[in-house]
Design a protein around this motif. Structure first.
Motif, PDB file in Angstrom:
ATOM      1  N   THR A   1      -6.730   7.008  10.763  1.00 47.08           N
ATOM      2  CA  THR A   1      -8.043   6.545  11.226  1.00 47.08           C
ATOM      3  C   THR A   1      -9.069   6.512  10.108  1.00 47.08           C
ATOM      4  N   ARG A   2      -8.666   6.857   8.893  1.00 45.86           N
ATOM      5  CA  ARG A   2      -9.616   6.967   7.788  1.00 45.86           C
ATOM      6  C   ARG A   2      -9.653   5.726   6.895  1.00 45.86           C
ATOM      7  N   PHE A   3      -8.653   4.858   7.012  1.00 45.04           N
ATOM      8  CA  PHE A   3      -8.657   3.656   6.187  1.00 45.04           C
ATOM      9  C   PHE A   3      -9.550   2.609   6.845  1.00 45.04           C
ATOM     10  N   PRO A   4     -10.520   2.039   6.116  1.00 50.58           N
ATOM     11  CA  PRO A   4     -11.407   1.013   6.699  1.00 50.58           C
ATOM     12  C   PRO A   4     -10.654  -0.304   6.860  1.00 50.58           C
ATOM     13  N   ARG A   5     -10.146  -0.561   8.041  1.00 49.21           N
ATOM     14  CA  ARG A   5      -9.238  -1.685   8.243  1.00 49.21           C
ATOM     15  C   ARG A   5      -9.873  -3.042   7.979  1.00 49.21           C
ATOM     16  N   GLU A   6     -11.199  -3.127   8.059  1.00 48.45           N
ATOM     17  CA  GLU A   6     -11.835  -4.407   7.768  1.00 48.45           C
ATOM     18  C   GLU A   6     -11.683  -4.804   6.305  1.00 48.45           C
ATOM     19  N   PHE A   7     -11.273  -3.836   5.473  1.00 54.38           N
ATOM     20  CA  PHE A   7     -11.079  -4.115   4.059  1.00 54.38           C
ATOM     21  C   PHE A   7      -9.601  -4.185   3.668  1.00 54.38           C
ATOM     22  N   LEU A   8      -8.704  -4.193   4.667  1.00 63.30           N
ATOM     23  CA  LEU A   8      -7.281  -4.143   4.347  1.00 63.30           C
ATOM     24  C   LEU A   8      -6.829  -5.362   3.548  1.00 63.30           C
ATOM     25  N   ASP A   9      -7.252  -6.561   3.937  1.00 59.27           N
ATOM     26  CA  ASP A   9      -6.821  -7.757   3.217  1.00 59.27           C
ATOM     27  C   ASP A   9      -7.284  -7.724   1.758  1.00 59.27           C
ATOM     28  N   ALA A  10      -8.514  -7.301   1.554  1.00 58.90           N
ATOM     29  CA  ALA A  10      -9.024  -7.216   0.186  1.00 58.90           C
ATOM     30  C   ALA A  10      -8.262  -6.170  -0.610  1.00 58.90           C
ATOM     31  N   TYR A  11      -7.885  -5.082   0.044  1.00 55.76           N
ATOM     32  CA  TYR A  11      -7.125  -4.030  -0.640  1.00 55.76           C
ATOM     33  C   TYR A  11      -5.720  -4.518  -0.982  1.00 55.76           C
ATOM     34  N   VAL A  12      -5.073  -5.188  -0.040  1.00 56.41           N
ATOM     35  CA  VAL A  12      -3.728  -5.708  -0.286  1.00 56.41           C
ATOM     36  C   VAL A  12      -3.728  -6.655  -1.484  1.00 56.41           C
ATOM     37  N   ALA A  13      -4.810  -7.412  -1.652  1.00 68.70           N
ATOM     38  CA  ALA A  13      -4.890  -8.356  -2.768  1.00 68.70           C
ATOM     39  C   ALA A  13      -4.869  -7.656  -4.121  1.00 68.70           C
ATOM     40  N   THR A  14      -5.167  -6.356  -4.153  1.00 73.12           N
ATOM     41  CA  THR A  14      -5.163  -5.617  -5.421  1.00 73.12           C
ATOM     42  C   THR A  14      -3.808  -4.996  -5.731  1.00 73.12           C
ATOM     43  N   LEU A  15      -2.860  -5.053  -4.791  1.00 76.37           N
ATOM     44  CA  LEU A  15      -1.595  -4.359  -4.974  1.00 76.37           C
ATOM     45  C   LEU A  15      -0.701  -5.071  -5.990  1.00 76.37           C
ATOM     46  N   ASP A  16       0.160  -4.295  -6.621  1.00 77.18           N
ATOM     47  CA  ASP A  16       1.068  -4.794  -7.647  1.00 77.18           C
ATOM     48  C   ASP A  16       2.494  -4.737  -7.104  1.00 77.18           C
ATOM     49  N   VAL A  17       3.444  -5.224  -7.892  1.00 83.17           N
ATOM     50  CA  VAL A  17       4.848  -5.123  -7.517  1.00 83.17           C
ATOM     51  C   VAL A  17       5.405  -3.776  -7.967  1.00 83.17           C
ATOM     52  N   ILE A  18       6.568  -3.408  -7.418  1.00 81.03           N
ATOM     53  CA  ILE A  18       7.268  -2.206  -7.852  1.00 81.03           C
ATOM     54  C   ILE A  18       8.535  -2.629  -8.588  1.00 81.03           C
ATOM     55  N   PRO A  19       8.673  -2.278  -9.870  1.00 82.98           N
ATOM     56  CA  PRO A  19       9.869  -2.663 -10.630  1.00 82.98           C
ATOM     57  C   PRO A  19      11.139  -2.141  -9.975  1.00 82.98           C
ATOM     58  N   PRO A  20      12.234  -2.930 -10.020  1.00 79.85           N
ATOM     59  CA  PRO A  20      13.430  -2.590  -9.225  1.00 79.85           C
ATOM     60  C   PRO A  20      14.085  -1.267  -9.580  1.00 79.85           C
ATOM     61  N   ARG A  21      14.258  -0.953 -10.867  1.00 80.45           N
ATOM     62  CA  ARG A  21      14.945   0.291 -11.196  1.00 80.45           C
ATOM     63  C   ARG A  21      14.118   1.503 -10.786  1.00 80.45           C
ATOM     64  N   LEU A  22      12.793   1.386 -10.860  1.00 84.50           N
ATOM     65  CA  LEU A  22      11.946   2.488 -10.430  1.00 84.50           C
ATOM     66  C   LEU A  22      12.074   2.710  -8.920  1.00 84.50           C
ATOM     67  N   LEU A  23      12.171   1.622  -8.166  1.00 82.74           N
ATOM     68  CA  LEU A  23      12.309   1.766  -6.719  1.00 82.74           C
ATOM     69  C   LEU A  23      13.674   2.349  -6.356  1.00 82.74           C
ATOM     70  N   LEU A  24      14.727   1.937  -7.057  1.00 84.87           N
ATOM     71  CA  LEU A  24      16.044   2.499  -6.798  1.00 84.87           C
ATOM     72  C   LEU A  24      16.060   4.002  -7.080  1.00 84.87           C
ATOM     73  N   GLU A  25      15.388   4.420  -8.139  1.00 82.88           N
ATOM     74  CA  GLU A  25      15.290   5.849  -8.423  1.00 82.88           C
ATOM     75  C   GLU A  25      14.510   6.564  -7.329  1.00 82.88           C
ATOM     76  N   ARG A  26      13.442   5.920  -6.846  1.00 84.37           N
ATOM     77  CA  ARG A  26      12.598   6.573  -5.849  1.00 84.37           C
ATOM     78  C   ARG A  26      13.359   6.852  -4.561  1.00 84.37           C
ATOM     79  N   VAL A  27      14.260   5.941  -4.179  1.00 82.96           N
ATOM     80  CA  VAL A  27      15.039   6.178  -2.951  1.00 82.96           C
ATOM     81  C   VAL A  27      16.298   6.976  -3.251  1.00 82.96           C
TER      82      VAL A  27
END
Length: 326
Positions: free
Chosen positions: A206-232
């Motif tokens: 309930t703490r994330f201001p959902r009216e700003f979600l689209d603008a926030y998503v626009a700032t997101l980056d990709v996750i490199p594949p080997r880093l994601l494989l390590e993470r899981v």
């Protein structure tokens, strides 16, 4: 300073007459960082804020609704704040995906720690949690305390994933019994889209201001594949700690919100137990037990970010996580 129009540009103060701002990098691997430093010097240790997956260090600079982020709050409290981007991501520059591993990221962050004039307080978040556990092992003499925000665990604690499909192009894994199947490309990065952000970063919070979600998503980056494989922890590839001499007596706080889809007491408390079993002085801080409800995974950009930052400062300076009413 809050901007209530989610369609307009979000503005925030990068520096002020009381805070100097500059940037720099270390090489091999190239690791870009920004520094917010109080004009009036204190003898407080520097703080190094390490971002999680699909974001950059900007997550500590500005909140989802455009207010000054944790980096500004900590600097205003007298800390020199250093905010890097992982090697191979953001402004640190490109590293070929087949060469970009956790070991590479850890080496760049360790070199940054080595440039500081004294041991630092290190903060990790989410996917950078395993980097923090290895930094403690390899650069423990450069770390005074560690604050882990909803962190991933080390390979020592993380269970191997259930491997369903394994080809030269992709793998399919299941992270837990009954969980959805996750398909991860071996060659292409994971793209953090609106659906992923809504589920992973916001969830039922309930703490994330959902009216700003689209603008926030626009700032997101990709996750490199080997880093994601390590993470899981594909094929037990998550970073593991072998030498615990740097853990002895080290003060660590693991902080978890009440509405984080992937972080529960059952997933995060064992990390704290493991830390203490190996000589650290770790504390499990469940925000619900501190009277703070509604935080999801990206608590540093949520509406009560200032309250949480001030409570973290209280823990750093007094050993007690004390949160004012918000």
């Amino acid at each position: 300073m809050k901007n209530n129009d989610p369609t307009s540009p979000r503005k925030f103060l990068r520096s002020s007459s009381a805070i100097n701002f500059h940037s720099g990098f270390v090489s091999d691997p190239s690791t870009y960082y920004e520094v917010l430093e109080p004009v009036t010097k204190t003898n407080k240790p520097p703080m190094v804020l390490i971002h999680g997956g699909a974001v950059s260090g900007a997550c500590y600079m500005v909140t989802a609704d455009g207010r000054p982020g944790w980096a500004h709050v900590f600097a205003a409290k007298g800390y020199k704040v250093v905010v890097p981007d992982w090697p191979g991501t953001g402004r640190s520059g490109y590293i070929p995906y087949d060469a970009l591993t956790g070991e590479t990221v850890i080496r760049g962050l360790g070199k940054l720690l080595a440039t500081l004039d004294r041991p630092a307080i290190v903060m990790t978040h989410s996917m950078s949690g395993p980097f923090g556990w290895k930094l403690l092992e390899l650069y423990g003499d450069r770390i005074e305390k560690l604050v882990a925000i909803a962190p991933g665990g080390p390979g020592n604690v993380s269970a191997p994933t259930e491997l369903l499909t394994d080809t030269s192009d992709f793998v399919e894994v299941r992270l837990a019994p009954g969980a959805p199947i996750l398909k991860i490309s071996r060659k292409q990065p994971f793209v953090a889209g609106p659906g992923w952000a809504a589920k992973k970063l916001v969830g039922t919070g309930t703490r994330f201001p959902r009216e700003f979600l689209d603008a926030y998503v626009a700032t997101l980056d990709v996750i490199p594949p080997r880093l994601l494989l390590e993470r899981v922890n594909y094929a037990n590839s998550a970073p593991r700690v072998a030498d615990f001499s740097g853990y002895k007596g080290k003060h660590i706080a693991l902080i978890m919100g009440t509405n984080d889809a992937d972080h529960t007491v059952a997933t995060d408390k064992p990390i704290v137990d493991w830390l203490n079993e190996n000589g650290a002085r770790a504390e499990f801080i469940h925000l619900g037990e501190k009277g703070i409800q509604g935080n999801g995974h990206a608590m540093m950009v949520e509406s009560n970010s200032d309250q949480l930052a001030n409570a973290i400062v209280a823990w750093l300076e007094t050993g007690k996580f004390v949160a004012a009413t918000s």
